[in-house]
Write a protein that holds these residues in place. Sequence first.
Motif: not given
Length: 151
Positions: A9-12, A37-42, A62-68
Motif C-alpha cells: 500500500x503506497x501513498x504517492x 510514501x513516495x514524494x515527487x517534487x514536494x 518508509x520514504x522514497x523520492x521520485x523526482x524523475x
Amino acid sequence: NNQNNLTDKILYLDNIQDPGNVGTIIRSALAFNIETIVFNNCCDLYNDKVIRASKGAIFYLNFVEDNDLKVLKNLEKDYQIIGTKKNSKDLLKNVVKDFKFVIIMGNEGRGISSEVANYCHQFMKIPINPLCESLNVAVATGIILYELERG
C-alpha cells in the motif's frame, strides 16, 4: 530512501508544497497503515513544520523520492495506480482494494500533474456537497486512507 522495500500500500504525493499538509498526511498514513510514501517534487521532508505536523509518525514510515518518475514507472506493472480527480466519475467506494495499490494525491492548487496522471489506471473522487469547491489535500488524504483501510 528505500526503494527496495516498497510495500503493498503506497501513498504517492505529487508536488504537495505546504509542509503542514505533508506532515498531516504522514500522520494519517501511519494511522491507516500505509507504510510507504513516495514524494515527487514536494516540500522538504525534514522541514520543521513537516516534522511537527507529523507528530512523530515520520519515524515509522518508509520514504522514497521520485523526482524523475522512475519509481512510478516501475510500479505500473505490479500495482493498481489510482489518481484523485475532482471531476472523476468513479467514487472512492468503487476502488478495488484487494491487491497492491498506489494512491496519488496532487498539488494543493493544480491537482495531479499530467505526467503523473499518464500512469494512473483509474481515477476517483470523494463525493462532496457541490457548494464546497474542494477539500484540503491533507483532509482528502485522511478520508481516502480511512475508506481504504475500512475495506
